[in-house]
Design a protein around this motif. Structure first.
Motif, PDB file in Angstrom:
ATOM      1  N   GLU A 268     -52.182 -47.423 -17.035  1.00  0.00           N
ATOM      2  CA  GLU A 268     -51.227 -48.476 -17.308  1.00  0.00           C
ATOM      3  C   GLU A 268     -49.830 -48.618 -16.506  1.00  0.00           C
ATOM      4  N   ASN A 269     -49.416 -47.467 -16.360  1.00  0.00           N
ATOM      5  CA  ASN A 269     -48.035 -47.239 -15.614  1.00  0.00           C
ATOM      6  C   ASN A 269     -48.215 -47.281 -14.055  1.00  0.00           C
TER       7      ASN A 269
ATOM      8  N   ASN B 133     -46.329 -49.996 -11.853  1.00  0.00           N
ATOM      9  CA  ASN B 133     -45.470 -49.868 -10.768  1.00  0.00           C
ATOM     10  C   ASN B 133     -46.082 -50.257  -9.338  1.00  0.00           C
TER      11      ASN B 133
ATOM     12  N   ASN C 114     -45.945 -43.207 -23.280  1.00  0.00           N
ATOM     13  CA  ASN C 114     -45.863 -44.008 -22.271  1.00  0.00           C
ATOM     14  C   ASN C 114     -44.458 -44.348 -21.836  1.00  0.00           C
TER      15      ASN C 114
ATOM     16  N   ARG D 119     -43.414 -43.472 -17.842  1.00  0.00           N
ATOM     17  CA  ARG D 119     -42.853 -44.766 -17.090  1.00  0.00           C
ATOM     18  C   ARG D 119     -41.593 -43.960 -16.626  1.00  0.00           C
TER      19      ARG D 119
ATOM     20  N   SER E  37     -41.252 -43.585 -12.714  1.00  0.00           N
ATOM     21  CA  SER E  37     -40.126 -44.367 -11.881  1.00  0.00           C
ATOM     22  C   SER E  37     -39.167 -43.550 -11.089  1.00  0.00           C
TER      23      SER E  37
END
Length: 525
Positions: free
Chosen positions: A384-385, A389, A419, A423, A427
């Protein structure tokens, strides 16, 4: 009187002092029972069951709720009956029995619809949609959450609308409708921004109030201990005077009385020693409370600093960009317009991330961020991440490799919190990796834990700065390889979320070679 005890229980429950809340609720229950006040009994059963559920006594909570339902049906108290059904649904939801949860949520919804209580209907619709989401049933979930949003807009129920838009965004994402998912997230962010200032002021007031209560309770305890000491001293002096007077008249009895007096003195001495030990313990607790209060004040000061500096600067930049676009749009070349729009997008994304981290941190500090552990596939949050990104990775031409030990490993934790951790770490890795670099993400199974890692070959971290990375009081803020800004709050939030899920977080780094962050969460038993 029962009403007062019930309100006191509510106050202690909101403060997180569940033992004090139970004591007050039990007193209210005794009064309602003696008065045969059935409506009061239902209310007391529901309140006690809520505390039981929070403290892990789910079976006792279920028994009380069933009693409340029986009495609620007898009295025809529809509102309390709906609340009882909703709480049982929540218990089954938390335990993973989603079919039973839906059954009780729908019973609660039916009653609320008969009553015409639209605000309560909205809450039930959100609960049902969330449960369908957990079951993977997207369409019925969308129907319920859409109905909830319609009601929320009519009632202007901003807090509930934030939850509804969050659920709608997840459902639309699963459905592949990314455009409308983005619109839902934008609506959620807008509502968050509208209540952000009021929320923070309220949270800080709650923290100050809690600190004042703790300080008053500590002072009262010292006064009670001092009163015991004074009372013991008075008793001791009274015994001495009494036995001396008797000894003047009865010399033969004096020896026996002196022996008795000696025994009493030893008892009092032991009691005084115990009281002194208790005083020493209380003093230590006071010092610890003072230290905690100082740390809380430092955290609050840093929180205000983030709001006043890190939030004000990007907002000022956005205003400047808008003015430039408004004033010079017709005279700018297309590539100049594109450059301004790209920079504006970066500022908006950075500000959104900062606001989300600030909101989650503040909710965590005031105890209003509930932990909802569940089973989920360990790799799912990495995928998902990575997808989230993808644009940033392409922009800096950074390669990303996923390395997992077992693709179908399952963990037991709060998925939203984990999550958020992934994230923030991903990042940061993108931020501090130079264009053309490589980032590795993955996990390894280690005994009963799943150890996630996020590794980059970026600028690295100075060894003397690693101890301050996870502390809000001494935040170490750096600028990314493309001059990306940060607040330092993300790593603080990561540490708190990992520890709330019974895990640990640490890092390995060499300046100029890169950094690897690790954190562990429990595997499914």
């Amino acid at each position: 009187m029962a009403y007062a005890y019930n309100n006191m229980g509510n106050i202690y429950d909101n403060m997180g002092d569940y033992q004090a809340a139970l004591r007050n609720y039990q007193k209210a229950l005794e009064i309602y029972s003696s008065e045969n006040n059935k409506i009061g009994l239902v209310r007391a059963y529901i309140n006690i069951s809520i505390v039981y559920n929070k403290t892990g006594r789910s079976s006792e909570a279920e028994n009380l709720l069933n009693k409340a339902i029986i009495i609620g049906k007898e009295t025809g108290e529809e509102r309390l009956l709906a609340v009882a059904y909703g709480n049982i649904g929540l218990m089954f939801d938390n335990s993973g029995n989603y079919h039973k949860a839906l059954e009780y949520y729908k019973l609660s919804l039916d009653i609320k619809e008969k009553m015409g209580d639209r605000h309560s209907i909205m809450i039930s619709e959100i609960n049902i949609a969330t449960t369908y989401l957990k079951m993977g049933q997207v369409e019925p979930a969308l129907n319920h959450v859409t109905h909830a949003i319609t009601i929320g807009r009519e009632l202007d129920a901003k807090r509930e609308l934030i939850d509804a838009y969050s659920v709608q965004a997840l459902l639309l994402e699963k459905k592949g409708d990314f455009r409308n998912a983005y619109i839902a997230l934008t609506n959620k962010t807008t509502l968050n921004d509208s209540i952000f200032g009021k929320e923070q002021i309220k949270n800080l007031a709650e923290v100050d109030k809690k600190n004042e209560i703790n300080q008053l309770e500590s002072e009262n305890q010292i006064l009670r201990q001092q009163s015991i000491i004074d009372q013991l001293k008075l008793e001791n002096n009274r015994f001495i005077r009494y036995y001396l007077l008797i000894g003047l008249s009865f010399a033969i009895v004096l020896i026996g009385l002196l022996i008795y007096q000696s025994g009493e003195r030893r008892k009092n001495s032991r009691r005084l020693d115990e009281v002194n030990k208790q005083l020493l313990k209380t003093n230590k607790q006071l010092k610890r409370s003072e230290s905690d209060l100082a740390e809380s004040n430092r955290a609050k000061d840093k929180f205000f600093s983030i709001i006043s500096h890190d939030l004000r600067n990007p907002l000022a930049s956005m205003v400047s960009f808008v003015r430039i676009m408004k004033r010079d749009y017709a005279t700018l070349e297309q590539h100049e317009r594109d450059a301004l729009i790209d920079e504006f997008e970066k500022i908006v994304n950075r500000t959104g991330t900062l606001l989300e981290n600030l909101l989650m941190w503040s909710r965590s500090q005031t105890g209003r961020l509930n932990i909802s552990p569940e089973k989920f596939i360990a790799r799912s949050i990495l995928d998902e991440n990575t997808e989230l990104n993808e644009t940033l990775l392409r922009a800096k031409e950074i390669g990303l490799v996923i390395d997992t030990d077992k693709d179908h490993a399952e963990v037991f934790a709060d998925k939203n919190m984990i999550n958020t951790v992934v994230r923030n770490l991903l990042s940061n890795a993108i931020k501090f990796t130079s264009p053309g670099g490589i980032i590795e993400v993955g996990y390894k199974v280690n005994n009963n834990d799943c150890v996630y890692f996020v590794k980059d070959n970026g600028v690295g971290i100075d060894p003397d700065k690693t101890d301050t990375l996870f502390s809000l009081g001494e935040v170490y803020v750096r600028t990314g390889t493309a001059n990306e800004k940060g607040s330092g709050l993300g790593l603080v939030l990561c540490k708190e979320f990992v520890e709330k899920n019974n895990g640990k977080i640490w890092l390995e780094s060499k300046p100029g070679e890169g950094t690897t962050f690790y954190f562990s969460v429990p595997l499914v038993s």
